[in-house]
Design an enzyme around this catalytic site. Structure first.
Site, short mmCIF file in Angstrom:
data_model
loop_
_atom_site.label_atom_id
_atom_site.label_comp_id
_atom_site.label_asym_id
_atom_site.label_seq_id
_atom_site.Cartn_x
_atom_site.Cartn_y
_atom_site.Cartn_z
CG ASP A 196 18.54 59.33 -34.11
OD1 ASP A 196 18.45 58.20 -34.35
OD2 ASP A 196 19.27 60.17 -34.69
CD GLU A 275 20.37 54.47 -32.80
OE1 GLU A 275 20.46 53.90 -34.02
OE2 GLU A 275 20.60 55.92 -32.89
C1 GLC Z 1 20.14 56.48 -35.99
C2 GLC Z 1 18.44 56.28 -36.62
C3 GLC Z 1 18.91 56.00 -38.22
C4 GLC Z 1 19.57 57.57 -38.80
C5 GLC Z 1 20.72 57.90 -37.91
C6 GLC Z 1 20.86 59.23 -38.01
O1 GLC Z 1 20.95 55.68 -36.21
O2 GLC Z 1 18.25 55.10 -36.10
O3 GLC Z 1 17.91 55.87 -38.90
O4 GLC Z 1 19.70 57.45 -39.99
O5 GLC Z 1 20.41 57.63 -36.46
O6 GLC Z 1 19.95 60.22 -37.36
#
Ligand code: GLC
Length: 567
Positions: A196, A275
């Site tokens: 993440d 991500e």
């Molecule tokens: C990432 C997740 C999102 C979350 C953020 C903070 O972007 O995909 O859903 O709110 O991280 O953890």
């Protein structure tokens, strides 16, 4: 076919646990539900599952605020339920990757409770503390990025909500604790992690202030009202300027290398997908992340042939340039973005465009990721009653623009509902029964079910309808699975000037496959000049009654997706 790793040929499917399947009838998805749907996933043709966070959490950010990295949220079940799910998935031939949130924990995590209790406790330096806010940085979710804690008389930093304090990754003890958590799941047999928000782990060490003359709420509001191209450009520039010092700081490459070494201690090609869109985080191609998402593909209002061609040209060239050739990873939707069906629709041909876009993601070179519900054509459901918001980012925004900017409540609720991620997280629609079959009729699901479940947007009705979106996905997935060139082949664009259709080859030494996606409401007759090839043998079409055709004259229907093997 060249030898590829499982994560290169796999089709991944993202499960959003809260909304996927409710096994105990309390209106919240859970492991019992997921276990019951393994057959469904297998039949769909999925090879690997990415689970959004399933850990205990106070749910300020729907599970992305974790209070115990080695547990299971009680509403989802027990650790044993998780083990049963993992075993069941493996028995069905599906891998499982988990969501690892590194940047921050919940403010209710014992690490933070200890850290905030005094300035000299053993975890005092596990988070990012300052005596006074050292700059004007913003949280991307709820305004000020520095929040005061009376016990310490200090401020802590949070890129996301104030309930999500950033860990201090310069502290080796933090790494150790987090790698232990990763090992806990790897030991149990999980196949990897989706990492993440890795870009936010390290900030600018000089803590440089941003220069945008607006608060976060003002900037969001400015973006909503921006109309002229100049206003839109300014909004984009301000977004970039406001947060540019808060991500991409030095240190991430070393950290990713360290985590990669942890994974490489295990057998079975465990994998990491970040991500992040930055290919740099694949390192040499074999020493950091296995995959990063091709987010630039989805960062557009309309998917057009010109956009996709340009995207592929840039991405594939970057991947090819890595010392060990990199592998792509394509997706158009996830729990943070408007649903594909809505976002890339034109309001008139949404079903046709959704089918074309499914064919796109499943035929491009690279690993495809689907988001649960897209296979039945689920669309956004805008919630406009603030008390029903579950995405607290929307609750905050609603209050901020009503209270600070004087926006009328009805308009504020609509705007907040539109920006909220609740719209794309509503429960999976399993049948035409009340609540879309997600939970019993008398139970309120955690988010409302999209009422279009009663118009055929549900798994059961679509299973029985050969012409449904679900069966379209199944057919496409089967063709992908059975066609080596689609799994492993090179990519070469054809007719590079075409603006209304996207045609390309995927090829291995043994097989050449032509993909044509007609993004227009007009039929077309196309001819292709491909050395040594004369015929396009039909592997797949979104239309019925299509047959093999000569490469000198291929007749495409409006919005047709065609896949053909060349001979
Ligand atoms: C990432 C997740 C999102 C979350 C953020 C903070 O972007 O995909 O859903 O709110 O991280 O953890």
């Amino acid at each position: 076919m060249p030898t590829l790793k499982w994560w290169q040929t796999a089709l991944f499917y993202q499960i959003y646990p809260r909304s996927f399947a409710d096994g105990n009838g309390d209106g919240i998805g859970d492991f019992a539900g997921m276990i019951a749907k393994l057959d469904y996933l297998k039949e769909l043709g999925v090879d690997a599952l990415w689970l959004s966070p399933h850990f205990p959490s106070p749910n300020w950010d729907c599970g992305y605020d974790i209070s115990d990295y080695c547990g299971v949220a009680p509403e989802y079940g027990t650790l044993q339920d998780f083990k049963n799910f993992l075993q069941g998935a493996h028995e069905h031939g599906m891998r499982v990757i988990l969501d690892l949130v590194l940047n921050h924990t919940s403010d209710e995590h014992p690490w933070f409770l200890e850290s905030k209790s005094s300035r000299d406790n053993p975890k005092a330096d596990w988070y990012v503390w300052a005596d006074t806010p050292p700059n004007n940085w913003q949280s991307c979710f709820d305004g000020e990025a520095w929040t005061f804690v009376p016990e310490r008389g200090q401020y802590y930093y949070h890129y996301f909500m104030k309930q999500q304090p950033d860990l201090n990754w310069r502290n080796p003890a933090v790494k150790q604790a987090m790698w232990d958590a990763a090992r806990f799941w790897l030991d149990m047999g999980v196949d990897g992690f989706r990492l993440d928000a890795i870009g936010t782990i390290y900030e600018d060490p000089n803590l440089t202030p941003h220069t945008v003359p607006m608060s976060l709420a003002e900037l969001r509001r400015f973006g909503e009202l921006a109309q002229t191209p100049a206003e839109v450009r300014l909004k984009n520039r301000y977004w970039h300027e406001m947060f540019k010092y808060q991500h991409g700081g030095p240190g991430l490459h070393d950290l990713m290398k360290e985590l990669r070494l942890v994974l490489d201690e295990y057998d079975g090609d465990r994998m990491l997908v970040g991500e992040d869109e930055n290919i740099d985080y694949m390192g040499s191609g074999d020493d950091e992340l296995h995959l990063v998402f091709n987010f630039p593909l989805m960062k557009t209002d309309r998917i057009t042939p010109v956009h996709v061609r340009r995207n592929q040209q840039q991405r594939l060239a970057q991947l090819d340039a890595l010392p060990v050739r990199g592998w792509g990873c394509n997706t158009l939707g996830n729990h943070d973005s408007s649903r594909i069906y809505t976002r890339y629709g034109d309001g008139v041909h949404n079903p046709q465009l959704a089918r074309l876009n499914a064919a796109l993601v499943l035929t491009l070179r690279g690993t495809p990721f689907l988001y649960n519900g897209e296979e039945i054509g689920m669309s956004d459901l805008i919630i406009t009653e603030p008390e029903k918001f579950r995405d607290t980012m929307a609750t905050w925004y609603y209050q901020a623009i009503v209270q600070e900017l004087g926006v009328p409540p009805t308009e504020a609720a609509l705007r907040a509902g539109m920006m909220s991620r609740d719209k794309n997280r509503t429960p999976l629609q399993w049948s035409n029964a009340p609540n879309g079959g997600f939970c019993p009729p008398a139970v309120s699901p955690w988010l409302p079910v999209n009422p279009d479940y009663a118009q055929g947007v549900n798994v059961q009705d679509q299973t029985n309808n050969p012409a449904s979106m679900l069966n379209y996905y199944k057919r496409l997935i089967q063709v992908r699975r059975q066609t080596p060139a689609l799994l492993a082949g090179e990519y070469a664009p054809l007719h590079p000037q075409a603006r209304t259709y996207f045609a390309f080859l995927r090829y291995t030494p043994q097989q050449s496959v032509l993909v044509i996606l007609n993004y227009s409401d007009k039929p077309r007759r196309l001819s292709f000049d491909i050395p040594g090839k004369t015929i396009a043998r039909l592997l797949f079409s979104s239309e019925i009654n299509k047959t093999d055709e000569s490469l000198a004259g291929i007749h495409l229907a409006p919005f047709e997706a065609r896949i053909a093997e060349l001979g």
